[in-house]
Design a protein around this motif. Structure first.
Motif: not given
Length: 275
Positions: A80-85
């Motif tokens: 859950r959530g961003k930004p992320r790889p």
């Protein structure tokens, strides 16, 4: 084994309008509930086929904070959530054996298709080695870069056809028939979930027969952008050049991972407005 379920929202059964997919708008909370329920159907199907599987669910719509954590099948791990790889494929790694795409939609320009677009409304088209790819193709090829097959997709009939064109042996579940950009005919949500659960079990069971989508590098990439201001920002990135026409940028990437990272960056740059 590890299975990643990436869940978008526009392709969920019963959803046809952006007011159902954007926080703060009419019926968004119902949209979240429908999205979570279809994620649960896919989790159940995977575990029907492989009871010992480790299942990760990546919230892959908008803010990446839509799935209701307390309503998600407690056997799953929520990304859950961003930004992320890896964006919509958050949690994908070399230990993953299969990817399931739930609630996906057709690419920009595809149709008739419900809420068709590519990443966001600012990206008009992505062409890799001359082939137009939307979120379905981009995510399938990114998974394929790591040797992981996309074994199943659910969404409207246009989204299903888009994956079958890329990976003919993949399993697809049309949970609605598109009548236009904001119209569709769909079965009862419970019926759609039952179909998705059965298909998820089938797809995971026959994963060895579904090849990864691979695109060998180097790759010539072109991206059409809605805003000339985004083009101005994009050409500040090393290797990115302005192509003919004024709203297209081009780059040569070493492999598909580089292509995928570029598209993620352009999507974020598109949210930056001139001062």
């Amino acid at each position: 084994m590890k299975v990643l379920i990436s869940v978008d929202m526009e392709g969920i059964s019963g959803i046809v309008h952006s007011t159902e997919t954007n926080p703060g708008h009419y019926d968004y909370e119902r949209g979240r509930a429908l999205m979570t329920a279809e994620a649960n159907a896919a989790v159940a199907g995977v575990l029907d086929a492989e009871p010992a599987a480790v299942v990760w669910v990546a919230d892959a719509h908008g803010t990446f904070r839509n799935i209701l954590p307390e309503k998600l099948d407690r056997r799953a791990h929520l990304v859950r959530g961003k930004p992320r790889p890896l964006g919509m494929l958050g949690g994908l790694d070399e230990h993953t054996e299969a990817v399931v795409l739930v609630g996906y939609h057709a690419r920009a320009g595809g149709g008739p298709a419900v809420l068709a677009h590519t990443v966001n409304d600012e990206i008009l088209d992505v062409r890799v080695a001359g082939r137009s790819l939307g979120e379905i193709g981009l995510n399938a090829a990114m998974a394929g870069h790591l040797g992981v097959p996309v074994v199943l997709l659910s969404g409207d009939d246009a989204a299903c056809a888009e994956l079958r064109e890329l990976v003919p042996s993949a399993v697809t579940v049309a949970v609605k028939q598109a009548l236009g950009q904001a119209a569709a005919v769909a079965p009862h949500p419970g019926e759609a979930r039952e179909r998705l659960r059965r298909a998820s079990a089938d797809a995971v069971a026959r994963r060895a027969l579904i090849p990864p989508l691979t695109m060998a590098g180097p790759l010539e990439v072109e991206v059409d952008l809605r805003s000339p201001a985004t083009v101005d920002l994009a050409v500040l990135v090393p290797g990115v050049s302005r192509a003919e026409g004024g709203r297209t940028v081009a780059i040569s990437t070493e492999d598909f991972a580089g292509t995928y990272r570029l598209v993620l960056l352009l999507a974020h740059l598109a949210t930056v407005k001139p001062g």
